[in-house]
Motif scaffolding. Structure first.
Motif, PDB file in Angstrom:
ATOM      1  N   MET A   1       5.177 -17.158   5.002  1.00 23.44           N
ATOM      2  CA  MET A   1       6.357 -17.216   5.826  1.00 23.44           C
ATOM      3  C   MET A   1       5.727 -17.693   7.003  1.00 23.44           C
ATOM      4  N   ASN A   2       6.189 -18.725   7.715  1.00 20.95           N
ATOM      5  CA  ASN A   2       5.724 -19.418   8.823  1.00 20.95           C
ATOM      6  C   ASN A   2       6.404 -18.620  10.175  1.00 20.95           C
ATOM      7  N   ASN A   3       5.402 -18.176  10.936  1.00 19.80           N
ATOM      8  CA  ASN A   3       5.978 -17.337  12.089  1.00 19.80           C
ATOM      9  C   ASN A   3       5.222 -17.949  13.368  1.00 19.80           C
ATOM     10  N   LEU A   4       6.007 -18.019  14.277  1.00 18.89           N
ATOM     11  CA  LEU A   4       5.645 -18.116  15.672  1.00 18.89           C
ATOM     12  C   LEU A   4       5.675 -16.890  16.554  1.00 18.89           C
ATOM     13  N   ASN A   5       4.412 -16.631  17.501  1.00 17.13           N
ATOM     14  CA  ASN A   5       4.376 -15.680  18.217  1.00 17.13           C
ATOM     15  C   ASN A   5       5.224 -16.080  19.468  1.00 17.13           C
ATOM     16  N   ARG A   6       5.550 -15.247  20.368  1.00 14.44           N
ATOM     17  CA  ARG A   6       6.196 -15.439  21.543  1.00 14.44           C
ATOM     18  C   ARG A   6       5.829 -16.724  22.368  1.00 14.44           C
ATOM     19  N   GLU A   7       4.850 -16.691  22.546  1.00 15.14           N
ATOM     20  CA  GLU A   7       4.395 -18.154  23.354  1.00 15.14           C
ATOM     21  C   GLU A   7       4.357 -19.389  22.624  1.00 15.14           C
ATOM     22  N   GLU A   8       4.044 -19.142  21.411  1.00 17.78           N
ATOM     23  CA  GLU A   8       4.502 -20.267  20.690  1.00 17.78           C
ATOM     24  C   GLU A   8       5.856 -20.834  20.454  1.00 17.78           C
ATOM     25  N   TYR A   9       6.650 -19.766  20.472  1.00 20.16           N
ATOM     26  CA  TYR A   9       8.194 -19.785  20.496  1.00 20.16           C
ATOM     27  C   TYR A   9       8.526 -20.505  21.699  1.00 20.16           C
ATOM     28  N   SER A  10       8.113 -20.176  22.818  1.00 24.21           N
ATOM     29  CA  SER A  10       8.448 -20.579  23.947  1.00 24.21           C
ATOM     30  C   SER A  10       8.230 -22.120  24.309  1.00 24.21           C
ATOM     31  N   MET A  11       6.891 -22.359  23.618  1.00 21.17           N
ATOM     32  CA  MET A  11       6.482 -23.749  23.733  1.00 21.17           C
ATOM     33  C   MET A  11       7.234 -24.744  22.829  1.00 21.17           C
ATOM     34  N   ALA A  12       7.797 -24.193  21.743  1.00 23.01           N
ATOM     35  CA  ALA A  12       8.587 -24.832  20.591  1.00 23.01           C
ATOM     36  C   ALA A  12       9.853 -25.403  21.255  1.00 23.01           C
TER      37      ALA A  12
END
Length: 247
Positions: A1-12
């Motif tokens: 399952m592809n996941n984003l951490n909180r920093e990656e989430y904000s950048m996305a």
């Protein structure tokens, strides 16, 4: 399952906010015949973490590709703080997409016998299917998806021409009823579509969720459909407490 951490989430999220200000970049991010594939493990993650009648599908850009990021909500509609955010990349539709709607009709036959065991009356009634909600009629779903394929670039251009790139969606609110009932075998293909809004008096983008389940089509006294209710875009259909902001 592809996941984003909180920093990656904000950048996305920031990546989409920037991209939707550029008409050429927007066109690049929406190739024809692309969909999001929501995998069974992601469905189960939502089932475990979401506590609302809706969940949030946020739009982002990850490694240059459009993405749908899954965000669970609590019972008041607030985002639930999670360590990682599952996401689905926008990718080509690999196979023909079958939209299924099975309707089973119930016929009840009655016969009346007299006390001396002779038939004195008989009749029959046909009952139309009972429809489980939320589903969409198959034809409306197909029209919605085809309309997006034909007109989405014109819609984006209209937003830019009016100087309203901020009115382009950042997220969608998705009914979670079927997610909450899902077992380990349920997955979805998610396609963009257009749906006319009586409130806003115009076509609005939508997400159409098309489910695939090994038991679909076994038959019952109810309507069985693998085409689920469309999601509502924000903006303009934004909910308290976020008031349509990107925060």
């Amino acid at each position: 399952m592809n996941n984003l951490n909180r920093e990656e989430y904000s950048m996305a999220l920031e990546g989409w906010i920037m991209a939707k200000q550029d008409i050429k970049r927007t066109a690049e991010l929406f190739p024809p015949n692309y969909v999001f594939n929501l995998l069974p493990e992601q469905v189960q993650w939502l089932k475990k973490n979401n506590s609302n009648k809706e969940f949030c599908a946020e739009i982002g850009v990850v490694q240059g590709r459009l993405t749908m990021i899954l965000c669970p909500l609590d019972d008041k509609g607030n985002k639930i703080s999670v360590g990682e955010f599952p996401y689905c990349a926008f990718e080509p539709l690999e196979n023909d997409l079958r939209l299924t709607e099975i309707q089973t009709y119930t016929v009840i036959k009655n016969a009346l016998l007299s006390k001396d065991m002779r038939k004195i009356d008989n009749d029959s009634d046909t009952y139309l299917p009972i429809t489980n909600q939320p589903i969409m009629e198959q034809d409306k779903a197909v029209d919605s998806i085809e309309s997006w394929q034909s007109n989405n670039q014109d819609w984006f251009y209209a937003q830019f021409k009016e100087g309203k790139s901020k009115s382009i969606f950042n997220k969608f609110y998705v009914p979670s009823e079927k997610i909450s009932q899902a077992d380990a075998d349920l997955s979805f293909v998610c396609s963009f579509g257009f749906k006319y809004s009586e409130i806003y008096q115009k076509q609005l983008p939508a997400l159409v969720f098309i489910a695939f389940h090994k038991n679909l089509g076994n038959g019952s006294v109810e309507t069985i459909s693998n085409t689920y209710d469309w999601a509502k875009p924000c903006p303009p259909v934004c909910k308290i407490p976020d008031f349509g902001t990107d925060e």
